[in-house]
Design a protein around this motif. Structure first.
Motif, PDB file in Angstrom:
ATOM      1  N   TYR A 188       0.718  -1.224  -0.095  1.00 47.51           N
ATOM      2  CA  TYR A 188       0.139  -0.091  -0.133  1.00 47.51           C
ATOM      3  C   TYR A 188       0.874   1.191  -0.015  1.00 47.51           C
ATOM      4  CZ  TYR A 188      -3.221  -3.473   1.553  1.00 47.51           C
ATOM      5  OH  TYR A 188      -3.939  -4.625   1.572  1.00 47.51           O
ATOM      6  N   PHE A 189       2.133   1.288   0.705  1.00 43.66           N
ATOM      7  CA  PHE A 189       2.932   2.614   0.931  1.00 43.66           C
ATOM      8  C   PHE A 189       4.103   2.512   0.341  1.00 43.66           C
ATOM      9  CE2 PHE A 189      -0.422   1.985   4.576  1.00 43.66           C
ATOM     10  CZ  PHE A 189      -1.061   2.903   4.112  1.00 43.66           C
ATOM     11  N   GLY A 190       4.621   1.300  -0.307  1.00 44.03           N
ATOM     12  CA  GLY A 190       5.919   1.164  -0.777  1.00 44.03           C
ATOM     13  C   GLY A 190       6.887   1.264   0.453  1.00 44.03           C
ATOM     14  N   MET A 191       6.676   0.473   1.264  1.00 40.93           N
ATOM     15  CA  MET A 191       7.429   0.316   2.470  1.00 40.93           C
ATOM     16  C   MET A 191       8.637  -0.477   2.356  1.00 40.93           C
ATOM     17  SD  MET A 191       5.066   0.752   5.638  1.00 40.93           S
ATOM     18  CE  MET A 191       4.096   2.362   6.042  1.00 40.93           C
ATOM     19  N   GLY A 192       8.487  -1.436   1.348  1.00 39.07           N
ATOM     20  CA  GLY A 192       9.720  -2.582   1.124  1.00 39.07           C
ATOM     21  C   GLY A 192       9.296  -3.748   1.665  1.00 39.07           C
ATOM     22  N   ASN A 193      10.378  -4.617   1.943  1.00 37.45           N
ATOM     23  CA  ASN A 193      10.025  -6.173   2.251  1.00 37.45           C
ATOM     24  C   ASN A 193       9.405  -6.212   3.750  1.00 37.45           C
ATOM     25  OD1 ASN A 193      11.420  -6.919   0.001  1.00 37.45           O
ATOM     26  ND2 ASN A 193      13.372  -6.934   0.844  1.00 37.45           N
ATOM     27  N   MET A 194       8.518  -7.206   3.642  1.00 39.02           N
ATOM     28  CA  MET A 194       7.591  -7.127   5.044  1.00 39.02           C
ATOM     29  C   MET A 194       8.268  -8.615   5.340  1.00 39.02           C
ATOM     30  SD  MET A 194       3.942  -6.134   4.667  1.00 39.02           S
ATOM     31  CE  MET A 194       3.580  -7.300   3.300  1.00 39.02           C
ATOM     32  N   ALA A 195       8.547  -8.568   6.745  1.00 42.24           N
ATOM     33  CA  ALA A 195       9.037 -10.115   7.349  1.00 42.24           C
ATOM     34  C   ALA A 195       7.746 -10.503   7.994  1.00 42.24           C
ATOM     35  CB  ALA A 195       9.897  -9.719   8.591  1.00 42.24           C
ATOM     36  N   GLY A 232      12.766   8.233   2.271  1.00 37.91           N
ATOM     37  CA  GLY A 232      12.322   7.057   2.683  1.00 37.91           C
ATOM     38  C   GLY A 232      12.677   6.431   3.852  1.00 37.91           C
ATOM     39  N   ARG A 233      12.250   4.844   3.801  1.00 36.95           N
ATOM     40  CA  ARG A 233      12.763   4.015   4.707  1.00 36.95           C
ATOM     41  C   ARG A 233      14.155   3.426   4.214  1.00 36.95           C
ATOM     42  NH1 ARG A 233      12.748  -1.655   6.288  1.00 36.95           N
ATOM     43  NH2 ARG A 233      12.150  -2.364   4.375  1.00 36.95           N
ATOM     44  N   VAL A 240       8.872  -1.025  12.382  1.00 37.45           N
ATOM     45  CA  VAL A 240       7.551  -1.490  12.476  1.00 37.45           C
ATOM     46  C   VAL A 240       6.610  -0.609  11.664  1.00 37.45           C
ATOM     47  CG1 VAL A 240       7.287  -0.141  14.700  1.00 37.45           C
ATOM     48  CG2 VAL A 240       5.795  -2.112  14.208  1.00 37.45           C
ATOM     49  N   GLY A 241       5.621  -1.239  11.163  1.00 37.79           N
ATOM     50  CA  GLY A 241       4.763  -0.357  10.117  1.00 37.79           C
ATOM     51  C   GLY A 241       3.426  -0.321  10.937  1.00 37.79           C
ATOM     52  N   LEU A 242       2.406   0.894  10.965  1.00 39.14           N
ATOM     53  CA  LEU A 242       1.480   1.018  11.555  1.00 39.14           C
ATOM     54  C   LEU A 242       0.392   1.565  10.553  1.00 39.14           C
ATOM     55  CD1 LEU A 242       0.246   0.077  14.223  1.00 39.14           C
ATOM     56  CD2 LEU A 242       0.466   2.757  14.817  1.00 39.14           C
ATOM     57  N   LYS A 243      -0.743   1.181  10.386  1.00 43.30           N
ATOM     58  CA  LYS A 243      -1.683   1.613   9.505  1.00 43.30           C
ATOM     59  C   LYS A 243      -2.919   1.572  10.219  1.00 43.30           C
ATOM     60  CE  LYS A 243      -3.404  -0.381   5.850  1.00 43.30           C
ATOM     61  NZ  LYS A 243      -4.656  -0.971   6.320  1.00 43.30           N
ATOM     62  N   VAL A 244      -3.968   2.626   9.811  1.00 47.11           N
ATOM     63  CA  VAL A 244      -5.491   2.354  10.520  1.00 47.11           C
ATOM     64  C   VAL A 244      -5.974   1.249   9.583  1.00 47.11           C
ATOM     65  CG1 VAL A 244      -7.626   3.642  10.196  1.00 47.11           C
ATOM     66  CG2 VAL A 244      -5.615   5.076  10.445  1.00 47.11           C
ATOM     67  N   ALA A 245      -6.666   0.480  10.449  1.00 48.75           N
ATOM     68  CA  ALA A 245      -7.306  -0.725   9.873  1.00 48.75           C
ATOM     69  C   ALA A 245      -8.158  -0.682   8.699  1.00 48.75           C
ATOM     70  CB  ALA A 245      -8.182  -1.667  10.797  1.00 48.75           C
ATOM     71  N   TRP A 246      -7.962  -1.332   7.467  1.00 51.38           N
ATOM     72  CA  TRP A 246      -9.066  -1.255   6.569  1.00 51.38           C
ATOM     73  C   TRP A 246      -8.790   0.088   5.639  1.00 51.38           C
ATOM     74  CZ3 TRP A 246      -8.528  -6.189   6.017  1.00 51.38           C
ATOM     75  CH2 TRP A 246      -8.694  -6.883   7.228  1.00 51.38           C
ATOM     76  N   ASP A 247      -7.932   0.893   5.960  1.00 51.06           N
ATOM     77  CA  ASP A 247      -7.752   2.160   5.398  1.00 51.06           C
ATOM     78  C   ASP A 247      -6.432   2.418   4.657  1.00 51.06           C
ATOM     79  OD1 ASP A 247      -7.520   4.765   5.018  1.00 51.06           O
ATOM     80  OD2 ASP A 247      -8.037   5.568   7.027  1.00 51.06           O
ATOM     81  N   ILE A 248      -6.390   2.734   3.330  1.00 55.93           N
ATOM     82  CA  ILE A 248      -5.007   2.967   2.559  1.00 55.93           C
ATOM     83  C   ILE A 248      -5.010   4.393   2.290  1.00 55.93           C
ATOM     84  CG2 ILE A 248      -4.577   0.714   2.059  1.00 55.93           C
ATOM     85  CD1 ILE A 248      -5.879   1.300  -0.789  1.00 55.93           C
ATOM     86  N   GLU A 249      -5.932   5.406   2.856  1.00 54.15           N
ATOM     87  CA  GLU A 249      -6.059   6.700   2.273  1.00 54.15           C
ATOM     88  C   GLU A 249      -5.177   7.307   3.394  1.00 54.15           C
ATOM     89  OE1 GLU A 249      -7.144   7.771  -0.457  1.00 54.15           O
ATOM     90  OE2 GLU A 249      -8.056   5.719  -0.688  1.00 54.15           O
TER      91      GLU A 249
END
Length: 383
Positions: A188-195, A232-233, A240-249
């Motif tokens: 969603y946000f282009g944050m890179g590789n996820m573990a 960027g990152r 640690v990544g954090l986002k509002v649930a079910w929200d990519i805006e």
């Protein structure tokens, strides 16, 4: 800022050095003794081995279930429990993580109390402004408003805070990204590789906090890259990544994690938001302390269920034959449900994971033998 106000970050230099040393030595000891395991989990009807290796350490008799797999705690040293460890190093590791657990509990209580004071001050300030704007309000009405405000502003009682911050276990995670053939990209946000992909932590007490101690085995190359000004990152550093649930805006948040950093997810943050772990290049440990929902997940609970079911079993004094006291549908159904719970939620869950726990302690063998004994009697009752 307000979207992520319940995420509290503590840099490593705020944590006592002695605690750092104990905890980091415990991580390395558990890895050296091969006490970290990939879990077989079920996602959308398919079975997968987790890329992260884990061990659950906590209160004796506690379990934690995620993605349809129940993990059983390696108990940390607890008074009135006879716990034999396979080596002094494993004993010391469990004791260190219990010390960390106590420290994180205290820090979480402080953080929650601080947030409550801040929120109460904001309400009070807003009330003062409102009173100035409504100066013509009668004294009687002002009195009633003050009474209402006092109930709104009352700080959380100590018992409630304690229930939501008394961590009863830690799920210890380990991952070496260089050993992974493929890591999924954050979508969603282009944050890179996820573990670890976006998720909520499951089966926790409602509105309970989660506290995480992070330790990445950083080398000099990673330290150097941290000092560079990067847009960027930094892909070499864990986040640690954090986002509002079910929200990519709403923009997501990525917080860098270094050796000994701590973060706290307070109150309902785990329900209203999702988090992920963004991989760096070095191996990383994390100790994730939780208030697991123990209503159906403790040894005390399941033994109590067995005893409840066996109240409907009687033995003939002459023939010693076993029979049911009651054939009422509700009673028979309850016995069948308990029988299934013992078999599928406990015995099968324990034994399909093999003898992994014996690498640390044999503590669970006696309780499991007792559960098997109960299960045999329940088999007679439902046959």
């Amino acid at each position: 800022k307000t979207k992520y106000s319940k995420l509290i970050f503590r840099k490593s230099d705020t944590v006592p050095e002695e605690l750092h040393q104990m905890v980091q030595e415990s991580f390395l000891a558990l890895r050296e003794h091969n006490c970290l395991f990939q879990d077989l989990v079920r996602i959308k009807g398919k079975d997968f081995l987790t890329p992260v290796s884990r061990i659950l350490i906590g209160n004796p008799g506690c379990t934690y279930k995620y993605l349809n797999t129940r993990l059983f705690t390696v108990p940390w040293p607890t008074e009135s429990y006879d716990i034999k460890y396979c080596s002094p190093q494993i004993h010391d590791a469990c004791k260190a993580l219990m010390r960390l657990n106590e420290y994180l509990h205290i820090e979480t209580v402080k953080a929650l109390q601080g947030q409550n004071l801040f929120e109460n001050k904001e309400i009070k300030d807003a009330t003062v402004i409102d009173r100035k704007q409504n100066f013509a309000t009668s004294l009687k009405e002002q009195g009633s408003v003050s009474k209402d405000e006092s109930s709104v502003c009352t700080p959380e009682d100590d018992r409630n805070i304690k229930n939501r911050t008394s961590y009863n276990l830690t799920l210890l995670n380990y991952m070496d990204p260089l050993q992974m053939l493929y890591l999924k990209q954050e979508p969603y946000f282009g944050m890179g590789n996820m573990a670890v992909s976006w998720h909520h932590d499951e089966n926790l007490v409602e509105r309970s906090a989660v506290a995480v101690y992070s330790y990445s085995c950083e080398d000099s190359a990673v330290q150097e890259s941290n000092e560079q000004e990067l847009k960027g990152r930094d892909p070499a550093v864990w986040h640690v990544g954090l986002k509002v649930a079910w929200d990519i805006e709403t923009p997501g948040l990525a917080v860098p994690l270094h050796q000994g950093d701590i973060y706290l997810m307070l109150d309902d943050l785990n329900m209203t938001h999702q988090h992920c772990v963004l991989a760096g290049v070095s191996p990383r440990f994390s100790s994730t302390h939780r208030v697991a929902d123990s209503s159906r997940g403790t040894l005390e609970y399941i033994l109590g269920q067995c005893e409840l079911a066996l109240q409907n079993l009687q033995t003939d004094s002459d023939s010693m034959a076993l029979s049911l006291k009651s054939l009422e549908a509700a009673v028979v159904k309850q016995v069948e449900e308990i029988h299934n719970e013992v078999e599928f939620e406990w015995l099968r869950q324990f034994w399909f994971q093999g003898k992994r726990y014996l690498k640390c302690t044999d503590w669970w063998l006696k309780p499991m033998a007792k559960l098997e004994e109960f299960w045999r009697k329940l088999e007679i009752m439902v046959s």
